[in-house]
Structure formats: structure tokens, C-alpha cells
Design a protein around this motif. Structure first.
Motif, PDB file in Angstrom:
ATOM      1  N   ARG A   1      -3.095   3.560   1.589  1.00 46.63           N
ATOM      2  CA  ARG A   1      -3.012   2.543   2.806  1.00 46.63           C
ATOM      3  C   ARG A   1      -2.753   1.202   1.902  1.00 46.63           C
ATOM      4  N   GLU A   2      -3.357   1.138   0.833  1.00 40.35           N
ATOM      5  CA  GLU A   2      -3.485  -0.220   0.053  1.00 40.35           C
ATOM      6  C   GLU A   2      -1.917  -0.285  -0.568  1.00 40.35           C
TER       7      GLU A   2
ATOM      8  N   ALA B   1       4.314  -1.333  -1.736  1.00 42.00           N
ATOM      9  CA  ALA B   1       4.627  -0.515  -2.980  1.00 42.00           C
ATOM     10  C   ALA B   1       5.955   0.330  -2.500  1.00 42.00           C
ATOM     11  N   THR B   2       6.741   0.644  -3.435  1.00 42.52           N
ATOM     12  CA  THR B   2       7.772   1.846  -3.426  1.00 42.52           C
ATOM     13  C   THR B   2       7.295   3.179  -3.781  1.00 42.52           C
TER      14      THR B   2
ATOM     15  N   TYR C   1       0.786   1.219  -8.666  1.00 41.74           N
ATOM     16  CA  TYR C   1       2.154   0.897  -7.733  1.00 41.74           C
ATOM     17  C   TYR C   1       3.191   0.213  -8.549  1.00 41.74           C
ATOM     18  N   ARG C   2       4.335   0.681  -7.902  1.00 47.40           N
ATOM     19  CA  ARG C   2       5.658   0.030  -8.345  1.00 47.40           C
ATOM     20  C   ARG C   2       5.717  -0.883  -7.095  1.00 47.40           C
ATOM     21  N   ILE C   3       5.911  -2.185  -7.390  1.00 47.42           N
ATOM     22  CA  ILE C   3       6.163  -3.220  -6.245  1.00 47.42           C
ATOM     23  C   ILE C   3       7.179  -4.022  -6.885  1.00 47.42           C
ATOM     24  N   ASP C   4       8.325  -4.207  -6.194  1.00 40.01           N
ATOM     25  CA  ASP C   4       9.403  -5.157  -6.490  1.00 40.01           C
ATOM     26  C   ASP C   4       9.905  -4.578  -7.919  1.00 40.01           C
TER      27      ASP C   4
ATOM     28  N   PHE D   1     -10.635   8.707   0.668  1.00 41.24           N
ATOM     29  CA  PHE D   1     -10.624   8.050  -0.707  1.00 41.24           C
ATOM     30  C   PHE D   1      -8.747   7.937  -0.819  1.00 41.24           C
ATOM     31  N   VAL D   2      -8.289   8.939  -0.770  1.00 43.79           N
ATOM     32  CA  VAL D   2      -6.839   9.146  -0.899  1.00 43.79           C
ATOM     33  C   VAL D   2      -5.889   8.367   0.140  1.00 43.79           C
TER      34      VAL D   2
END
Length: 569
Positions: A192-193, A199-200, A215-218, A186-187
Motif C-alpha cells: 500500500r505504501e 512506485a513501479t 521502491y523504484r520511484i520515477d 504487514f505485507v
């Protein structure tokens, strides 16, 4: 193209796989166009983007559980009504009844095993729809949440435990887990996603009634869908991450820092982990640091700025300071400079807090304040180790600044960072720290300020016809309406996850310490006088540099205004 199609069909026949799947995976056909024609041929409804009715979501998830949807790649869209012929004593009766049906989307109508499984699973007659595979998989994740199929199996098996054998630290390779459901799997799916979405950062944040994952994306945070009742696995998920990062799982009252070394698709991923106690439980942040190459090309510099940077890197000594707020890409810029200078003939030593990326051939020292290894003490030791190039993670105090100045004056090339809003403000910041003005003018070669802006998605960006009042509001009244500018498409596209943006690029301004600037600094000139002289010396303000990027179709005026708004205040 016909040969490619025939080859794909031959592969399907020989390998016992669906011809539709073989054609799509071979790339011989355009998936979206092919699926649309296939739907027309079958008389099936076509769904460009499958989305369920919010009011039906709970019942749809009950009828088609997450594990079933993922395994058979089907998606419950909603409910409909169908006409069913009534019979009596095996005699057809003319009247018909209206019966509730389940609308189900798939991407491969030739997957007979999936069709049979649906017939056994569904309590209702099924109406089939066709949709592109990428859209279907995205819709499944949106409805059920990341890792929902594993979560369902865990709940069915009685939930997770912090003493679970699966929490062992052996599974840091996140590509191939076994089929058994576990907290480990699960983790891994969450990580992976995040990597798939570029994501950073991942933030795991306990809430009163859920476990929020973002998630932090851009540079922007996006909350991702998670399975319902994930709160029941909160302790196990957090414990698993702590075990992976070699933290004390019994300590829940104090902040902890750790690292995870991951392998994903053969690539090494270094993960920095910060665990912080909160009233709802421990909150964990993961910074994903890929082991990528650092090159000047990656920085996206203009020709003029690149020439200035190459000139600075050719200097035998002096200080180059990169300024900007947290998260503006300063570390990436410094690592790029060090990578350009890295050779067998140079000894490069860094002291950082913490070491974010490991660079081969470079000695990197992490700050450890608890044992007295600070920037200042570490820098003193470095200078006794015969370095050619030194990088100090940040100049925070007068002691570190003075040692850096002394190092530059004794023949070392020094790189470091400062927290200031613009390049010229770095001069006054050092003087305010207590560094003598004549030393600032003598030791420092340049101040470089930077910010990060999002890049427009190359697939869906569209021309922007700004009105005059819009240009004035954004702070660009000098821009002519005839200039070709672009903006993010509303709703975006599949390539940019519906945001209209993909990736980031840095905006720079470089203030060189010319002889005239040195004289002004030594005379304690005001910041406005320094700005005026910098412009005479060829200084390009960050806002103007950003405008160049917008006119080149790389970003938008809105993005440039967002990160340079303090210049307009």
C-alpha cells in the motif's frame, strides 16, 4: 470560507470529533498555516519537519513504541529539561530542580484521549510541540519503518510462521484488514505504501543482518525504513508474497515467476512477481502494473511528433519499431498505439514475454518457451488467425524478424521493439541480424527511439541560472543564458518527497522511412549517411527534443544529459 469553517465546527460538535481535525479534514483552512497560528496561541513550539536526534532514536522508540505512535498520532522528537518546583510536607519550597523531559509532537492538541494515553505511557514529563499532520505521519514512518506497528504486535505475539493461517490467499484486497496483527497485514502495508508513493517496483532483498526493502520511484531506487529486527520475519514475509503470487513456497533453490491480482481503493493492480534465490535467502521483485488508460495525451508528445505518430497509425501495413534499453517505456508506447487502433472493426493480436497490461478487446498471448511457444512460432500462428494489427513483444532473432517483415508485406500493421541506442541504429541492427537491406527499406515505416526523464515538481521547481561552463559540461553550449530554464529545488518539498521531481515523461526521436532513406538502406549506406539523410527529412534528435522539454520547464538539462549522454561520446 467562513461558512466552510462554521460547517466544519458544526460537524465536529455533532460528531464528537476534535474541532482541529474537523477543520483540517474539511479543507476550510490551510493546515500548515492554521497549525502554526495554533502553536503560537498555545505557546507551544512549532516544528516544520519533526526529526529525532539519531543518538536518541533507540530510547525514543522504547518509550513510545511504533503501535502507540501510529494509533495516537504522536511523534517522539527528543529530550529536554524542565524546571520542577520542589515540595516538602506539602509546603512549597523556593528551590527548583532540573528534570529530564520527553519532547513529543502532535498535530491535534484537542485530542484528549491521546494526551491521556501519553500520560499513562510516558515515564517522563512531556513537553508538547505542534507539527503538520502530513509531516508527523512521514516522520513516524521514517523513525519506525513501514508497517512497524504491525511488526511490533507480531513480535509481541511470538513472531510469524510460514505455516501461519494468515498466509492464506484470501486477502489480496489490501484496503481493509482486521485489526489483528498478521504477516498478511504487514505485507499489505508495504504494498500500500508503494502504491501511495507511485512506485513501479518493490524489491525485497535479504541482507546478512536485515531485510532490505526498496521502491523504484520515477526510475530511481529508494530504500525505505523498515522495523528493527525485521530479519526475524524474513521467512514469513517471503512466504506470504509467494502464496499471494501462487508460487511454490517449498521451492527455494530455483527462480520462480508469478502474478498477483490486487484490489486497492477499488482499483485493480496487476503485480508481476520474480523470485530469485540468493546466498542470503530468496530475493523477490514486484512490478506494479496499474490498469490505467493508454492515450496519446499521456505520452506528452510535441505537436510535430504527434502528427507523425498519427500518420503512422493510419498506415494499413508496415512495421513500426520502438527502440531503447530496458525500462525506457517502450511497452507503454506500444500499448498506447494499440489502444488508439483498438476498435470493433480491427482484430489485434499480440505475443508478449510476459503480458504486462491486459487490454480489453485485444487477444494477448504470453510466450512460453518451455513448451515451444516462442515469438517466432507464436507469430506464425497469429498470422493464420486473420489479424489486422500484430504486436510482437521483441524482435530478438532473424527468424522472428523475417516473419514480421513477411507479415507487413502481406498487409498487416506490425509493432515491435528492438534494443538499440537510437532510432537510426535500428536500421543497421536489423541488417546485422540478417534481414536483407531492401526488405528493411520496404517493410519498415519508422524507427522510434525513446528514453524516460524525470519531470520537475511543479510545486517547488526553481529558476536555474546556468553558467557558461555548466552548459558546456552538460553538452548544451548553444543554449543562451537568457533562456528560461528550471532545476530541482534542493531538498524538494512534501509533494515530491524531497526529491524535486514528480513523474516521468518520454523523450522521443522518430526516423521515418522516406523514399530517399529506402534507397540509402538498399544501397547499404553507412549509419552516418543515414543520420544525415534523416535530419534532411525532418528528424529531430532525442537530445534536441529533450532540450525543448527543458525550455518548456518540464524537466532539467541534467536529466536530458543523463539519458542522452551516449550521443556526446
Amino acid at each position: 470560507m467562513d461558512d466552510d469553517i462554521q460547517a466544519a465546527l458544526n460537524t465536529a460538535a455533532g460528531g464528537g470529533i476534535s474541532p482541529v481535525l474537523a477543520l483540517i479534514e474539511s479543507g476550510a483552512v490551510d493546515e500548515r498555516l492554521f497549525s502554526r497560528h495554533l502553536a503560537d496561541s498555545l505557546g507551544w513550539p512549532w516544528l516544520e519537519t519533526p526529526r529525532p536526534e539519531p543518538d536518541d532514536a533507540a530510547e525514543l522508540k522504547r518509550l513510545i513504541p511504533a503501535r502507540f505512535a501510529v494509533r495516537h498520532q504522536v511523534f517522539p522528537v527528543g529530550f529536554g529539561t524542565g524546571r520542577v518546583t520542589a515540595t516538602s510536607h506539602q509546603t512549597v519550597v523556593d528551590s527548583v530542580t532540573i528534570k529530564r523531559t520527553l519532547k513529543l509532537a502532535c498535530h491535534d492538541p484537542c485530542d484528549l484521549l491521546a494526551r491521556q494515553a501519553v500520560a499513562r505511557q510516558s515515564e517522563l514529563p512531556v513537553e508538547w510541540c505542534l507539527t503538520p499532520r502530513t509531516e508527523l505521519l512521514g516522520a513516524v514512518q521514517q523513525l519506525y519503518g513501514v508497517g512497524a506497528e504491525t511488526f511490533d504486535a507480531l513480535i509481541a505475539a511470538g513472531g510469524g510462521s510460514t505455516d501461519d493461517q494468515h498466509l492464506r490467499d484470501e486477502a489480496n484486497v489490501i484496503d481493509d484488514e482486521d485489526e489483528d496483527a498478521s504477516v498478511v497485514k504487514f505485507v499489505n502495508q508495504i504494498i500500500r505504501e508503494a502504491l501511495a508513493q507511485k512506485a513501479t517496483d518493490i524489491h525485497v532483498e535479504p541482507q546478512p543482518d536485515s531485510l532490505r526493502i526498496r521502491y523504484r520511484i520515477d526510475g530511481f531506487l529508494h530504500e525505505i525504513p523498515v522495523p528493527e529486527n525485521i530479519k526475524s520475519l524474513q521467512a514469513s514475509v517471503i512466504a506470504r508474497i509467494k502464496v499471494m503470487s501462487k508460487l511454490d513456497i517449498a521451492e527455494k533453490r530455483l527462480p520462480q515467476d508469478g502474478r498477483i491480482n490486487l484490489k486497492a481503493e477499488g482499483q485493480s493492480i496487476d503485480v508481476r512477481v520474480a523470485c530469485i534465490p540468493s546466498v542470503e535467502g530468496e530475493s523477490i521483485s514486484l512490478r506494479l502494473l496499474g490498469q490505467e488508460r493508454f492515450t496519446l495525451d499521456r505520452l506528452g508528445l510535441s505537436e510535430e511528433h504527434r502528427a507523425k505518430i498519427e500518420l503512422l497509425l493510419a498506415k494499413p501495413n508496415g512495421i513500426v519499431l520502438v527502440t531503447g534499453p530496458t525500462g525506457s517505456g517502450k511497452s507503454t508506447t506500444l500499448y498506447t498505439f494499440l489502444s488508439q487502433l483498438n476498435s470493433v472493426h480491427r482484430r489485434i493480436v499480440t505475443i508478449e514475454d510476459p503480458v504486462e497490461n491486459k487490454l480489453p478487446g485485444i487477444v494477448q498471448i504470453p510466450v512460453k518457451n518451455e513448451i515451444g511457444l516462442t515469438f517466432a512460432s507464436g507469430l506464425r500462428s497469429i498470422l493464420r488467425g486473420d489479424p489486422n494489427v500484430v504486436m510482437v513483444g521483441e524482435i530478438r532473432d532473424l527468424e522472428t524478424a523475417e516473419i514480421a517483415v513477411r507479415a507487413s508485406l502481406t498487409g498487416h500493421l506490425v509493432f515491435s521493439t528492438l534494443h538499440t541506442n537510437d532510432a537510426v541504429a535500428g536500421i543497421t541492427r536489423l541488417i546485422e541480424m540478417g534481414v536483407k537491406p531492401f526488405l528493411v527499406g520496404t517493410a519498415v515505416r519508422a524507427f522510434i527511439a525513446q528514453r524516460l526523464v524525470r519531470c520537475l515538481c511543479a510545486t517547488c521547481k526553481e529558476p536555474a541560472n546556468y553558467q557558461r561552463d555548466e552548459l558546456t559540461r552538460l553538452g548544451f553550449p548553444e543554449v543562451k543564458k537568457a533562456n528560461k530554464l528550471y532545476r530541482a529545488a534542493k531538498g524538494g518539498c512534501q509533494q515530491c518527497r524531497g526529491t524535486g521531481y514528480s513523474g516521468r515523461v518520454a523523450l522521443y526521436e522518430i526516423a521515418l522511412m522516406t523514399p530517399t532513406m529506402q534507397a540509402l538502406v538498399s544501397q547499404k549506406a553507412s549509419e552516418s549517411d543515414l543520420q544525415t539523410q534523416a535530419r534532411k527529412d525532418g528528424f529531430v534528435p532525442m537530445r534536441d527534443y529533450g532540450l525543448q522539454k527543458a525550455l518548456a520547464g518540464i524537466t532539467t538539462l541534467e536529466e536530458v544529459a543523463r539519458v542522452t549522454s551516449e550521443e556526446l561520446e
